[in-house]
Design an enzyme around this catalytic site. Sequence first.
Site: not given
Length: 268
Positions: A70, A108, A123
């Site tokens: 991420c 995250h 995302d």
Amino acid sequence: MLDDTLVDAYLSRIGAQRPERADLDALRQLQERHVLSVPFENLGYHLGEPVHMDERVLDKIVRQHRGGGCYEVNPAFSFLLEALGFRTAILPGRVHRPGGQLGAALCHLALRVTLDGQDWLVDVGFGRNSRHPLRLDSREVQQDPDGEYQLLDAEDGSIDVLLDGRPLYRLDDRPVRLEDFGPTLWWYRTAPESPFLQDVFCSLRTEDGRITLKGNRLSTVAGRERGSEEFADDSAVLAAYKTHFGFSLDRLPSEPTAAGATAGVQTG
């Protein structure tokens, strides 16, 4: 801001056309193409490669046809979106671990995209993230090609993101800077208990499933069918990266030591 040449190269990398306008239809198409083209992988952690969160990551994703976690793919996608006229912000999250506990803050990184006064969760770097944007203000179930997603208010004022009723991560809707993730990135790179140091994995969503290479084992999901293949030597594993993920490596990532391979990384 990316120049037109790099924007075109990025769009070609994910098999997307340049949108005529920065609207929801374009965002949906760009996110889906990204999810289906850029793998969720941690090879760099085991190849001794630097992990960049700034525009240097574009060389890895666009030119080398690699993926990342991420901290890499979501910032890279935000650079593309900004160049195409979208307004983005960086949001921090805490991952729900298999045992029920929450991970540390800023473990995250996700995106908020604002369109016509409406905020969307975008995302492309979690492994089980949605294929399409999710409305940040909705608490109803949101249908997605990869399942039923729902955002629920948490007790601490954050937002829990669920897939098919199971919590994935807890999101703080207050934007932060990329550099705020520096200490957590250092922990991910160095701590024996870091989830990115437990396995060597590369996973890519497909139209009807997923293909994952962990070490020398290739696993596939296509609809209700599942398959598995174990490669006998390094040359076969290197060839699998090229065949199934579209990039070449000159050597294999180092396998984790037994002391560091206890937790495992969930890739969906």
